[in-house]
Scaffold this motif. Structure first.
Motif, short mmCIF file in Angstrom:
data_model
loop_
_atom_site.label_atom_id
_atom_site.label_comp_id
_atom_site.label_asym_id
_atom_site.label_seq_id
_atom_site.Cartn_x
_atom_site.Cartn_y
_atom_site.Cartn_z
N ARG A 263 187.01 43.33 136.95
CA ARG A 263 186.03 43.83 137.91
C ARG A 263 186.71 44.73 138.95
N GLY A 264 186.14 45.91 139.14
CA GLY A 264 186.65 46.82 140.15
C GLY A 264 187.86 47.65 139.74
N THR A 265 188.31 47.52 138.48
CA THR A 265 189.49 48.27 138.05
C THR A 265 189.16 49.58 137.34
N ALA A 266 187.90 49.78 136.96
CA ALA A 266 187.50 51.00 136.25
C ALA A 266 186.93 52.02 137.25
N SER A 267 187.08 53.29 136.92
CA SER A 267 186.57 54.35 137.80
C SER A 267 185.11 54.65 137.50
N GLY A 268 184.45 55.33 138.42
CA GLY A 268 183.08 55.79 138.20
C GLY A 268 182.05 54.71 138.11
N LEU B 29 182.15 49.17 134.14
CA LEU B 29 182.52 47.76 134.13
C LEU B 29 183.93 47.51 133.61
N LEU B 30 184.37 48.35 132.66
CA LEU B 30 185.64 48.09 131.98
C LEU B 30 186.53 49.33 131.96
N PRO B 31 187.83 49.16 132.16
CA PRO B 31 188.76 50.30 132.14
C PRO B 31 189.15 50.68 130.72
N MET B 32 188.38 51.55 130.12
CA MET B 32 188.56 51.90 128.71
C MET B 32 189.59 53.01 128.51
N TYR B 33 190.32 52.94 127.41
CA TYR B 33 191.21 54.00 126.95
C TYR B 33 190.47 54.86 125.93
N PRO B 34 190.98 56.07 125.62
CA PRO B 34 190.39 56.85 124.52
C PRO B 34 190.42 56.05 123.22
N ASN B 35 189.43 56.27 122.36
CA ASN B 35 189.28 55.48 121.14
C ASN B 35 190.52 55.54 120.24
N GLY B 36 191.10 56.72 120.08
CA GLY B 36 192.29 56.86 119.25
C GLY B 36 193.46 56.05 119.77
N GLU B 37 193.60 56.02 121.09
CA GLU B 37 194.68 55.26 121.70
C GLU B 37 194.47 53.76 121.52
N LEU B 38 193.22 53.34 121.63
CA LEU B 38 192.90 51.92 121.40
C LEU B 38 193.28 51.50 119.98
N PRO C 172 183.30 36.91 127.16
CA PRO C 172 183.05 38.23 127.76
C PRO C 172 182.78 38.17 129.25
N LEU C 173 182.19 37.07 129.74
CA LEU C 173 182.00 36.92 131.18
C LEU C 173 183.35 36.84 131.90
N LEU C 174 184.30 36.10 131.33
CA LEU C 174 185.63 36.00 131.91
C LEU C 174 186.34 37.34 131.91
N ILE C 175 186.16 38.11 130.85
CA ILE C 175 186.79 39.43 130.76
C ILE C 175 186.21 40.38 131.80
N LEU C 176 184.89 40.36 131.97
CA LEU C 176 184.26 41.20 133.00
C LEU C 176 184.80 40.85 134.39
N GLU C 177 184.94 39.57 134.65
CA GLU C 177 185.44 39.14 135.95
C GLU C 177 186.90 39.53 136.14
N ARG C 178 187.68 39.44 135.08
CA ARG C 178 189.12 39.76 135.14
C ARG C 178 189.35 41.21 135.52
N LEU D 143 179.23 51.26 130.09
CA LEU D 143 178.63 50.11 130.76
C LEU D 143 178.88 50.15 132.26
N THR D 144 177.83 49.88 133.04
CA THR D 144 177.95 49.79 134.50
C THR D 144 177.26 48.51 134.98
#
Length: 217
Positions: free
Chosen positions: A117-122, A125-134, A109-115, A75-76
Motif C-alpha cells: 500500500r502506498g508504494t505505487a505511483s499514480g 494499488l500495486l507497483p507493477m513492472y513491465p510485462n516482459g521484465e516480470l 491478496p488482501l495481505l499483498i495489497l496491505e504490504r 487497479l486503483t
C-alpha cells in the motif's frame, strides 16, 4: 489437403489417399497452472533479491484473483469496495474485452495489497513492472524453486481458474463471471480438472451413498 488429394485421384495421378488412416502425433500439452504443492513451494522458498520477492507477490496476487497483467496494472483504490459483511471486493472491467468482473478477495491478496500500500505511483494499488521484465524474473524464480517447466505471468490466471476455484468446488459459471468472460466456453479453456479434485469428489460421493444401496449375494 483433402481437396488436392481428391483432385489427384480424379485425374488419375494417384489411385488412393496416401494419408488414409494416418494420425499425426500430437505434442503433449503443457500444464499451465501451478498445483497446490507448487504454490506452497513458491510461497516458502527463500529468494535472492527484494525485486524477486515483489514479483513473486505480484504473481501470487494474480494466482489468487485471476486478474491478468493489464488489469492488475490499472487497479486503483476506486476498484476496491467493502460489502456489508466486510468482504473486500475488486469490482472493475477487463481492459481486453470491456466485460465487468467482480472478485471477492481471499486472505492472501488482501495481505499483498496491505504490504505494498502506498508504494505505487499514480494512485495505483500495486507497483507493477513491465510485462516482459516480470516474465524474465519469473523464469529465475522458477529455477530457484526447482520447477522443471516454464513459468509465465499468464500461468497465474490458469492457476486461479483450476487450482484455486474449480478444484475447490466453485461452479464454472461463477468462475467465468469472476474472470470477466462473456462465454462459458472461454472459461473452459482455462479449466482443468485435477486428479486431486477427482479423488476428493469420489470420496465425498462414497460418503453420501454409503449404506444406500444393497448388494444381493
Amino acid at each position: 489437403m483433402g481437396t488436392i488429394i481428391g483432385e489427384a485421384i480424379t485425374e488419375g495421378i494417384i489411385t488412393k489417399n496416401p494419408f488414409a488412416g494416418y494420425e499425426p502425433e500430437r505434442p503433449e500439452r503443457q500444464q499451465k497452472y501451478l498445483t497446490r504443492k507448487e504454490l506452497n513451494k513458491l510461497m516458502t522458498t527463500p529468494l535472492v533479491t527484494s525485486k524477486q520477492y515483489l514479483i513473486r507477490d505480484l504473481f501470487l496476487f494474480s494466482c489468487y484473483t485471476g486478474i491478468p497483467y493489464c488489469d492488475m496494472f490499472k487497479l486503483t483504490d476506486g476498484d476496491v469496495s467493502v460489502a456489508e459483511d466486510n468482504v473486500v471486493w475488486i469490482k472493475t472491467f477487463r481492459e481486453k474485452t470491456g466485460m465487468d468482473y467482480e472478485i471477492p478477495l481471499l486472505e492472501l491478496p488482501l495481505l499483498i495489497l496491505e504490504r505494498y500500500r502506498g508504494t505505487a505511483s499514480g494512485g495505483r494499488l500495486l507497483p507493477m513492472y513491465p510485462n516482459g521484465e516480470l516474465n524474465r524474473e519469473l523464469k529465475n524464480i522458477a529455477r530457484i524453486c526447482g520447477f522443471a517447466r516454464r513459468l509465465t505471468w499468464h500461468c497465474g490466471r490458469h492457476t486461479y481458474a483450476t487450482e484455486i476455484t474449480l478444484s475447490q468446488g466453485v461452479p464454472i459459471e461463477t468462475v467465468s463471471r469472476m474472470l470477466g468472460h462473456s462465454q462459458i466456453s472461454t472459461t473452459q479453456i482455462y479449466a482443468k480438472i485435477t486428479n486431486d479434485k477427482i479423488d476428493e469428489d469420489m470420496k465425498m460421493l462414497e460418503k453420501r451413498i454409503a449404506g444406500k444401496f444393497k448388494f444381493a449375494i
